[in-house]
Design a protein around this motif. Structure first.
Motif, PDB file in Angstrom:
ATOM      1  N   TYR A   1       0.830  -1.204   0.000  1.00 19.35           N
ATOM      2  CA  TYR A   1       0.000   0.000   0.000  1.00 19.35           C
ATOM      3  C   TYR A   1       0.861   1.250   0.000  1.00 19.35           C
ATOM      4  O   TYR A   1       1.818   1.362   0.774  1.00 19.35           O
ATOM      5  N   ASP A   2       0.472   2.215  -0.826  1.00 21.23           N
ATOM      6  CA  ASP A   2       1.050   3.548  -0.848  1.00 21.23           C
ATOM      7  C   ASP A   2       0.338   4.338   0.254  1.00 21.23           C
ATOM      8  O   ASP A   2      -0.875   4.547   0.192  1.00 21.23           O
ATOM      9  N   CYS A   3       1.069   4.757   1.275  1.00 24.40           N
ATOM     10  CA  CYS A   3       0.455   5.465   2.410  1.00 24.40           C
ATOM     11  C   CYS A   3      -0.154   6.801   2.003  1.00 24.40           C
ATOM     12  O   CYS A   3      -1.126   7.250   2.614  1.00 24.40           O
ATOM     13  N   CYS A   4       0.402   7.435   0.972  1.00 29.51           N
ATOM     14  CA  CYS A   4      -0.193   8.693   0.498  1.00 29.51           C
ATOM     15  C   CYS A   4      -1.595   8.440  -0.045  1.00 29.51           C
ATOM     16  O   CYS A   4      -2.521   9.209   0.233  1.00 29.51           O
ATOM     17  N   GLU A   5      -1.753   7.371  -0.810  1.00 28.96           N
ATOM     18  CA  GLU A   5      -3.078   7.030  -1.336  1.00 28.96           C
ATOM     19  C   GLU A   5      -4.021   6.664  -0.196  1.00 28.96           C
ATOM     20  O   GLU A   5      -5.171   7.120  -0.160  1.00 28.96           O
ATOM     21  N   LEU A   6      -3.562   5.848   0.747  1.00 29.17           N
ATOM     22  CA  LEU A   6      -4.407   5.472   1.883  1.00 29.17           C
ATOM     23  C   LEU A   6      -4.874   6.693   2.672  1.00 29.17           C
ATOM     24  O   LEU A   6      -6.004   6.745   3.136  1.00 29.17           O
ATOM     25  N   GLY A   7      -3.980   7.666   2.828  1.00 33.91           N
ATOM     26  CA  GLY A   7      -4.269   8.825   3.666  1.00 33.91           C
ATOM     27  C   GLY A   7      -4.828  10.027   2.938  1.00 33.91           C
ATOM     28  O   GLY A   7      -5.023  11.084   3.540  1.00 33.91           O
ATOM     29  N   GLY A   8      -5.087   9.879   1.631  1.00 33.15           N
ATOM     30  CA  GLY A   8      -5.602  10.997   0.863  1.00 33.15           C
ATOM     31  C   GLY A   8      -4.652  12.181   0.841  1.00 33.15           C
ATOM     32  O   GLY A   8      -5.078  13.339   0.866  1.00 33.15           O
TER      33      GLY A   8
ATOM     34  N   TYR B   1       5.405  17.799  -4.158  1.00 28.31           N
ATOM     35  CA  TYR B   1       6.071  16.567  -3.720  1.00 28.31           C
ATOM     36  C   TYR B   1       7.340  16.917  -2.943  1.00 28.31           C
ATOM     37  O   TYR B   1       8.461  16.719  -3.399  1.00 28.31           O
ATOM     38  N   ALA B   2       7.134  17.486  -1.750  1.00 32.34           N
ATOM     39  CA  ALA B   2       8.238  17.886  -0.881  1.00 32.34           C
ATOM     40  C   ALA B   2       8.010  17.280   0.495  1.00 32.34           C
ATOM     41  O   ALA B   2       6.857  17.199   0.964  1.00 32.34           O
ATOM     42  N   GLU B   3       9.095  16.850   1.134  1.00 39.92           N
ATOM     43  CA  GLU B   3       8.985  16.130   2.403  1.00 39.92           C
ATOM     44  C   GLU B   3       8.154  16.890   3.439  1.00 39.92           C
ATOM     45  O   GLU B   3       7.263  16.318   4.065  1.00 39.92           O
ATOM     46  N   GLU B   4       8.435  18.158   3.614  1.00 44.07           N
ATOM     47  CA  GLU B   4       7.731  18.949   4.633  1.00 44.07           C
ATOM     48  C   GLU B   4       6.226  19.018   4.355  1.00 44.07           C
ATOM     49  O   GLU B   4       5.405  18.906   5.269  1.00 44.07           O
ATOM     50  N   VAL B   5       5.854  19.175   3.093  1.00 42.92           N
ATOM     51  CA  VAL B   5       4.442  19.279   2.709  1.00 42.92           C
ATOM     52  C   VAL B   5       3.730  17.943   2.928  1.00 42.92           C
ATOM     53  O   VAL B   5       2.626  17.898   3.489  1.00 42.92           O
ATOM     54  N   LEU B   6       4.354  16.859   2.500  1.00 45.88           N
ATOM     55  CA  LEU B   6       3.761  15.532   2.684  1.00 45.88           C
ATOM     56  C   LEU B   6       3.643  15.219   4.179  1.00 45.88           C
ATOM     57  O   LEU B   6       2.593  14.744   4.646  1.00 45.88           O
ATOM     58  N   HIS B   7       4.702  15.483   4.925  1.00 43.05           N
ATOM     59  CA  HIS B   7       4.718  15.209   6.364  1.00 43.05           C
ATOM     60  C   HIS B   7       3.581  15.942   7.073  1.00 43.05           C
ATOM     61  O   HIS B   7       2.850  15.362   7.879  1.00 43.05           O
ATOM     62  N   ARG B   8       3.409  17.210   6.760  1.00 43.37           N
ATOM     63  CA  ARG B   8       2.364  18.017   7.386  1.00 43.37           C
ATOM     64  C   ARG B   8       0.978  17.409   7.117  1.00 43.37           C
ATOM     65  O   ARG B   8       0.125  17.370   7.998  1.00 43.37           O
ATOM     66  N   GLN B   9       0.768  16.931   5.903  1.00 39.83           N
ATOM     67  CA  GLN B   9      -0.532  16.331   5.565  1.00 39.83           C
ATOM     68  C   GLN B   9      -0.784  15.050   6.359  1.00 39.83           C
ATOM     69  O   GLN B   9      -1.911  14.793   6.785  1.00 39.83           O
ATOM     70  N   PHE B  10       0.261  14.252   6.551  1.00 40.55           N
ATOM     71  CA  PHE B  10       0.087  13.033   7.360  1.00 40.55           C
ATOM     72  C   PHE B  10      -0.240  13.385   8.802  1.00 40.55           C
ATOM     73  O   PHE B  10      -1.150  12.814   9.397  1.00 40.55           O
ATOM     74  N   VAL B  11       0.480  14.351   9.357  1.00 32.05           N
ATOM     75  CA  VAL B  11       0.273  14.737  10.754  1.00 32.05           C
ATOM     76  C   VAL B  11      -1.107  15.371  10.952  1.00 32.05           C
ATOM     77  O   VAL B  11      -1.758  15.160  11.971  1.00 32.05           O
ATOM     78  N   ASN B  12      -1.582  16.083   9.953  1.00 36.64           N
ATOM     79  CA  ASN B  12      -2.865  16.784  10.058  1.00 36.64           C
ATOM     80  C   ASN B  12      -4.009  15.998   9.415  1.00 36.64           C
ATOM     81  O   ASN B  12      -4.753  16.532   8.594  1.00 36.64           O
ATOM     82  N   GLY B  13      -4.141  14.734   9.773  1.00 40.94           N
ATOM     83  CA  GLY B  13      -5.291  13.949   9.342  1.00 40.94           C
ATOM     84  C   GLY B  13      -5.006  12.777   8.434  1.00 40.94           C
ATOM     85  O   GLY B  13      -5.802  11.849   8.354  1.00 40.94           O
TER      86      GLY B  13
END
Length: 176
Positions: free
Chosen positions: A36-43, A49-61
């Protein structure tokens, strides 16, 4: 029927996970493997496509949405191999369900914020040079088997030698 093993990506998802094939190649010998691609699972939106932007999205929901998706997708018993943020998702999935037999988390440094340990067999792996590895106090308190690999950084899991070693360990441990 082979046991089911799910693999959860790191925060980069499938675009930067060619290394995961090193695990799948070995693990498919003893498991029915689902990646599973965690980005797809987590919407998670990958348009920036930058680490800080992706990280923030995971942390915020994103982590919570990914757990909800897994609860819908995975109805039976599974073992999980998870990388970085995937390990946090796997941990929370294990807390929400009784479906995880074994959990292997690699470089899942956000686990340091967890206070409740899921049931089942858990093994954690960290690189000694990763600045965010949990403190020994947390590791001992949460009562898990862990390894800290000398002279390794956060993404040591992409190394072919480590993937072969861990895959063979999982095959031996989970199929006996």
């Amino acid at each position: 029927m082979a046991k089911r093993l799910i693999i959860l990506s790191d925060l980069w998802g499938k675009e930067r996970s060619g290394w995961v094939n090193n695990y799948i190649r070995y693990l498919k010998e003893g498991f029915e493997v689902q990646y599973y691609d965690c980005c797809e699972l987590g919407g998670v939106d990958k348009s920036i496509y930058a680490e800080e932007v992706l990280h923030r999205q995971f942390v915020n929901g994103g982590v919570g949405r990914a757990v909800e998706q897994l609860l819908t997708l995975e109805k039976g018993k599974v073992s999980i191999l998870a990388f970085s943020v995937g390990g946090t998702i796997a941990w929370k999935f294990a807390l929400e369900s009784d479906r995880v037999e074994s959990l292997y988390c690699v470089s899942s440094t956000r686990l340091r914020y967890e206070t409740i340990r899921p049931e089942g067999k858990i093994e954690l792996y960290f690189g000694q040079n990763d600045p965010f590895i949990p403190q020994k106090r947390w590791l001992d308190k949460i009562n898990v088997v862990y390894s800290i690999l000398p002279d390794k950084d956060h993404q040591f899991y992409a190394e072919a030698e480590f993937s072969e070693h861990l895959s063979r360990h999982i095959l031996n441990k989970d199929n006996h």
